[in-house]
Design a protein around this motif. Structure first.
Motif, PDB file in Angstrom:
ATOM      1  N   ASN A 264       0.814  -1.227   0.000  1.00 13.66           N
ATOM      2  CA  ASN A 264       0.000   0.000   0.000  1.00 13.66           C
ATOM      3  C   ASN A 264       0.846   1.275   0.000  1.00 13.66           C
ATOM      4  OD1 ASN A 264      -2.635  -1.199   0.059  1.00 13.66           O
ATOM      5  ND2 ASN A 264      -2.207  -1.807   2.170  1.00 13.66           N
ATOM      6  N   ASN A 628      -4.838   4.090   1.067  1.00  9.98           N
ATOM      7  CA  ASN A 628      -4.747   3.029   0.068  1.00  9.98           C
ATOM      8  C   ASN A 628      -5.058   1.659   0.662  1.00  9.98           C
ATOM      9  OD1 ASN A 628      -4.270   2.275  -2.635  1.00  9.98           O
ATOM     10  ND2 ASN A 628      -2.181   1.676  -2.166  1.00  9.98           N
ATOM     11  N   ALA A 630      -7.418   1.037   2.651  1.00  9.43           N
ATOM     12  CA  ALA A 630      -8.892   0.946   2.706  1.00  9.43           C
ATOM     13  C   ALA A 630      -9.387   0.338   4.012  1.00  9.43           C
ATOM     14  CB  ALA A 630      -9.427   0.170   1.502  1.00  9.43           C
ATOM     15  N   TRP A 666      -6.471   9.810  -4.211  1.00 11.75           N
ATOM     16  CA  TRP A 666      -7.829   9.787  -4.728  1.00 11.75           C
ATOM     17  C   TRP A 666      -7.962  10.518  -6.058  1.00 11.75           C
ATOM     18  CZ3 TRP A 666     -11.258  10.730   0.274  1.00 11.75           C
ATOM     19  CH2 TRP A 666     -11.140   9.606   1.103  1.00 11.75           C
ATOM     20  N   LYS A 669      -7.246   7.357  -8.285  1.00 12.22           N
ATOM     21  CA  LYS A 669      -7.769   6.041  -7.935  1.00 12.22           C
ATOM     22  C   LYS A 669      -9.247   6.065  -7.575  1.00 12.22           C
ATOM     23  CE  LYS A 669      -6.637   1.930  -5.305  1.00 12.22           C
ATOM     24  NZ  LYS A 669      -5.573   1.221  -4.604  1.00 12.22           N
ATOM     25  N   THR A 672     -11.282   5.503  -1.632  1.00 10.25           N
ATOM     26  CA  THR A 672     -11.040   4.152  -1.119  1.00 10.25           C
ATOM     27  C   THR A 672     -11.816   3.884   0.169  1.00 10.25           C
ATOM     28  OG1 THR A 672      -9.066   4.983   0.013  1.00 10.25           O
ATOM     29  CG2 THR A 672      -8.762   3.962  -2.153  1.00 10.25           C
ATOM     30  N   ASP A 972      -4.818  -0.705 -11.173  1.00 13.92           N
ATOM     31  CA  ASP A 972      -5.879   0.267 -11.439  1.00 13.92           C
ATOM     32  C   ASP A 972      -5.908   0.725 -12.896  1.00 13.92           C
ATOM     33  OD1 ASP A 972      -6.685   0.297  -8.748  1.00 13.92           O
ATOM     34  OD2 ASP A 972      -5.095   1.710  -8.251  1.00 13.92           O
TER      35      ASP A 972
END
Length: 1007
Positions: A264, A628, A630, A666, A669, A672, A972
């Motif tokens: 991460n 990341n 989550a 964010w 991506k 999250t 991703d």
């Protein structure tokens, strides 16, 4: 057998001692053309016809000398490469005969002794060659490892080397995309694998552009975290240094196994540039008639290769920490003194205004080095008229027939102290006949050649009977370097015991303690677990107060594998002590996978008192890592801390840094962790003149991604924002943030107010924020308004309006139509926007842009027009202004703080004016290494474009136009598309007159 005599060009006379060498006139002239640092002298060892086109060498345990010849450079793929065995038949110590040991190699780049043969790098393969009948000719040829990309030859796989930790390391880097020679060098590689183990361990395509290490016997292969072009080296303790063209020295700081500890953590680069005199550093050639090609960066390091940390023990203490790199384009050898700097190093010039070695001969091309059994530094001279690749040269030179001039020549020299070193080893060492005990004694030799050779031989023999001899070295040797060889040999023989490691922990030399920690890491990670592994873990933890920063850094990394409370406390203690070193922060986050909140809480308590760039970067990294992961619970706890507001704003900086890390993640991506309304309420409280602008902005950035809470307090804040926006007496930064808050609330509802503010005299920061909002919510009436009012806007706002139109493909035709109809002047289109428009992925838009912007695609005709600039006297000061207006959006140069996107143009300063002009007018004439433009489309539909500056198996680091860098997880990405042309399109002449071109060239040349 094939034999090649050196008579009469190289006549050697035998006597009781080593004879005086008699050279041909040509070779004597070559030797006399060399100038070396005081205290040294240079001797010729071999030359044509004995060797030709040499690029690497190896000396086996019996003193046999093998040389790699790469005849095919730059374009010949007809398997003309060879390995030659050089022999001394008249017993004078120097080679006089050569045997072709192996031929039919494509573009061989390196050689290493292994078992009874040799490993040779010849892309796409690592090949094993062995002579089983002792005729000097290899009769076994086996591909050991394959899949590497056949790219431009100077960027291919090279330099296999057996190192301290018993792995074989391979120099390697990402594919360099050819634009001219795609057919020859357009290969992108395959998965790296062992051909005789199809279901065995593999690496990703072309090893994801990383350097590689492997173990042939156990079929293990791994990516390392760094990449290098031609050559790699280690110091006595195993720290890895790399080189690449203008970037002549960088250090792989964080090893791949530690990065993998925490997937991460999105790390852009695990290496650090260490030169204190910068990349493309100024150098001091003495070449009398330099023969530089069109695109050669003259007067600065541009072709660094063969990096070698001298560990031969024959040059005195002053040279224990000195590295050498070849700079073949400038016919010299550059040397640096390496100094400790926390987890990394700094490198300073050995000589301030001169080089360690340089030649007057413009064909002298030092490409590699080798520390020999005698401690001499062997220098490999490719000796060619041209070493630049035709991918980056003029058509005239490429078609001249000169590309292979010198392919029948080549020299190998040895650099020795002025008092000399006897070359008495050729064919006479016989280490293969020595007993295990005798080889153990060689581990205490001051010369790395003997230590490395002895370690390799003992490992290959699996000499388990020498364990106690090795323990004696660890406990009693007066040479610290010998102890690490003994330690790793015990590890490789699977004879290591905890007591051996503890002995290393107690050593006075930091490098021994550091390697003890690495060996301990192997020990505690073994499966099944060793019974005394727990004891070793406690001993590791006790090292947390070691006085050496590199020992502590290694311990911080290794303790990431020790999953107990005491280990966590030790890592945090090291972080507190070393947090000013950014690598300590990165390593700590990597070691706390799944428990990053502990690090965050500790940092808030212990590290947040003092603001610094390193601590801000640390908080940004840990914020992004936690987001990341989550983990809702952990993220919520962190967000509660960083979103809290109060009277005291002294903590705003680290809160903003943490929030910015989350926002950056964010940005590409997506969210999250979903925020509760209570979280949003806290973020919204930051909209106040009592909050610092950086904290307020960071909170709003996050709300921009998540949306506002549905609450009365949000309604009240929106009302407050509208009032602030209408009050010209309020702080302009606060008013700009009011625009952002209103746009988050309901952009369409306030669009009329926003447009009105664009029509009046308002601070640029406010109008810029309005344009960012309109970019998201505007409609045709908005675009019509902006085009109609365009000429009334200030120049900076005009540029932002252009960016607004370019943000979406459906708006671009409106902008181009306005340009075509002259409602907007072409001068309003900045060079960066022109770059984007004329490189646009959609064909129709790209064609329309090139038509409207009147780019003459006949670049030779345009160049002819601008040749007049070469006869004009340019004015530097005016040229600086031209650069700032047209070039600084993508380039940096000394004296102008431009954007780090395209190549740094300081490297052009010593080029001739015609070369600079050609590059400006016809940018597709060459594409600089690693400046391919990529468009990435993500699975969530978003897209980004830029340069891929780093890559590994998990992430890509993308540098966007404008210089912003983002670390992106490969999982991703839905699609990656590479541009077929230079990111700098044709057409800059539309913005620069002939006189301005003369000024720009004068500024670039600093004349």
């Amino acid at each position: 057998m094939r034999y090649l005599s050196l008579i009469p060009l190289l006549l050697l006379f035998s006597c009781q001692q080593q004879s005086k060498q008699v050279l041909s006139a040509e070779h004597q002239k070559a030797l006399e053309s060399l100038s070396v640092m005081d205290g040294f002298k240079v001797e010729m060892v071999a030359a044509e016809p004995l060797v030709a086109d040499p690029v690497a060498m190896e000396v086996d345990e019996d003193g046999n000398m093998y040389v790699v010849e790469m005849h095919g450079y730059p374009l010949d793929l007809s398997n003309s490469g060879k390995i030659k065995l050089l022999k001394d038949t008249n017993n004078d110590g120097l080679p006089d005969t050569s045997i072709v040991f192996a031929d039919s190699l494509k573009l061989p780049t390196g050689i290493m002794r292994w078992k009874n043969g040799f490993l040779v790098t010849d892309t796409p393969d690592v090949i094993y060659l062995e002579d089983t009948n002792n005729d000097g000719k290899a009769d076994i040829r086996k591909v050991m490892l394959t899949g590497f990309a056949l790219s431009n030859p100077q960027h291919n796989l090279n330099t296999p080397r057996f190192e301290l930790d018993n792995w074989i390391y391979l120099a390697h880097e990402a594919v360099v995309t050819p634009f001219v020679y795609k057919k020859e060098f357009g290969d992108e590689g395959r998965n790296i694998h062992f051909p005789d183990r199809p279901n065995g361990q593999q690496l990703g395509k072309n090893a994801n552009g990383r350097a590689v290490r492997f173990k042939p016997d156990s079929y293990e292969v791994e990516e390392v975290s760094g990449e290098t072009q031609f050559g790699h080296t280690i110091d006595a303790w195993g720290h890895r240094l790399y080189t690449s063209n203008a970037d002549h020295l960088f250090h792989e700081v964080l090893a791949s196994q530690y990065q993998k500890n925490n997937p991460n953590l999105l790390l852009s680069n695990a290496s650090q540039d260490i030169s204190d005199h910068g990349n493309a550093a100024e150098i001091y050639p003495i070449t009398e008639n330099p023969n530089h090609q069109l695109l050669t960066d003259v007067g600065v390091i541009t072709s660094s290769c063969g990096v070698t940390w001298y560990l031969g023990g024959a040059f005195g203490d002053k040279f224990k920490d000195v590295t050498f790199v070849g700079e073949p384009v400038h016919n010299l050898v550059h040397a640096d003194v390496i100094k400790q700097a926390g987890a990394s190093f700094t490198a300073s010039r050995l000589n301030e205004k001169s080089e360690f070695l340089a030649s007057k001969d413009d064909w002298f091309r030092p490409v590699n080095f080798y520390v020999g059994p005698d401690g001499a530094l062997y220098m490999i001279d490719y000796y060619r008229q041209i070493v630049e690749h035709p991918e980056w040269m003029s058509d005239e030179i490429n078609q001249s027939g000169a590309l292979y001039n010198g392919t029948d020549k080549g020299r190998i020299y040895r650099v020795v102290p002025k008092d000399g070193l006897a070359m008495d080893w050729l064919g006479k060492l016989n280490l293969s006949k020595q007993s295990d005990a005798e080889l153990v004694k060689l581990l205490e030799n001051e010369n790395i050649w003997y230590r490395r050779t002895a370690q390799r031989l003992l490992l290959q023999r699996q000499a388990k009977g020498i364990a106690n001899n090795l323990r004696d070295i660890i406990g009693k040797s007066s040479l610290p370097e010998a102890k690490v060889h003994a330690l790793w040999l015990l590890d490789g023989l699977k004879s290591i015991e905890v007591q051996d490691i503890l002995e290393a922990f107690r050593d006075e030399e930091a490098g021994v303690r550091e390697n003890g920690i690495r060996v301990a890491e192997n020990y505690i990670n073994q499966l099944p677990a060793k019974p005394d592994a727990e004891k070793l873990k406690k001993e590791l933890i006790s090292l947390q107060n070691d006085g050496n920063s590199k020992v502590r850094f290694q311990l911080l990394n290794t303790l990431g594998f020790v999953k107990i409370h005491e280990s966590e406390q030790a890592r945090l203690a090291i972080l507190k002590r070393d947090f000013h070193d950014k690598w300590a922060g990165i390593a700590c986050i990597a070691s706390f996978a799944g428990k990053e909140n502990q690090v965050f809480d500790f940092a808030v308590k212990e590290l947040a008192k003092e603001k610094s760039d390193e601590t801000a970067e640390f908080f940004s990294n840990i914020g992004a890592t936690i987001a990341n992961s989550a983990n809702k619970e952990v993220f919520a706890a962190v967000l509660t801390q960083v979103s809290a507001t109060g009277e005291d704003t002294s903590s705003d900086w680290w809160k903003a840094a943490t929030l910015s890390g989350i926002s950056k993640l964010w940005h590409y991506k997506g969210i999250t962790v979903q925020l509760a309304d209570a979280d949003k309420e806290r973020l919204l409280l930051a909209f106040s003149d009592k909050s610092s602008p950086e904290f307020r902005g960071a909170c709003l950035d996050l709300l921009d991604a998540t949306g506002l809470p549905k609450s009365s307090s949000a309604t009240a804040k929106i009302k407050e924002a509208k009032e602030i926006l209408g009050d010209k007496g309020r702080d302009e930064k606060l008013r700009a943030d009011a625009v952002k808050l209103l746009s988050i609330a309901n952009s369409n509802a306030y669009k009329k107010d926003f447009l009105q503010l664009l029509s009046t005299k308002e601070p640029e920061i406010v109008q810029a924020r309005i344009l960012r909002t309109l970019s998201k919510v505007g409609d045709k009436s908005t675009w019509d308004f902006l085009l109609k009012e365009f000429k009334t806007f200030s120049v900076p706002i005009q540029q932002r309006v252009v960016e607004l139109f370019m943000a979406k493909p459906e708006r671009i035709p409106l902008l181009l139509t306005a340009l075509e109809e002259k409602r907007i002047d072409k001068a309003a289109i900045g060079w960066r926007q022109m770059v984007d428009l004329m490189n646009y992925e959609e064909t129709n838009i790209r064609a329309f842009a090139r038509k409207v912007l009147a780019v003459n695609e006949d670049r030779k005709a345009v160049l002819q027009t601008y040749l007049k600039a070469l006869d004009m006297k340019g004015v530097q000061a005016n040229g600086k202004q031209v650069f700032e207006k047209n070039c600084a959006t993508c380039h940096q140069i000394e004296g102008v703080n431009g954007i780090n996107f395209g190549p740094n143009l300081s490297t052009l300063r010593s080029r001739n004016a015609n070369s600079i002009l050609t590059e400006i007018i016809n940018p597709n004439n060459s594409i600089a290494d690693k400046y391919d433009f990529w468009t990435l489309t993500f699975k969530n539909g978003n897209a980004m474009g830029g340069l891929i500056i780093q890559e590994n198996s998990n992430v890509i680091t993308l540098r966007e136009v404008g210089g912003k860098e983002s670390v992106i997880q490969k999982k991703d990405i839905a699609k990656m598309v590479k541009a077929e042309s230079s990111i700098m399109p044709n057409g800059l002449e539309n913005a620069i007159s002939v006189k301005e071109m003369a000024d720009l060239i004068a500024f670039i040349q600093n004349k």
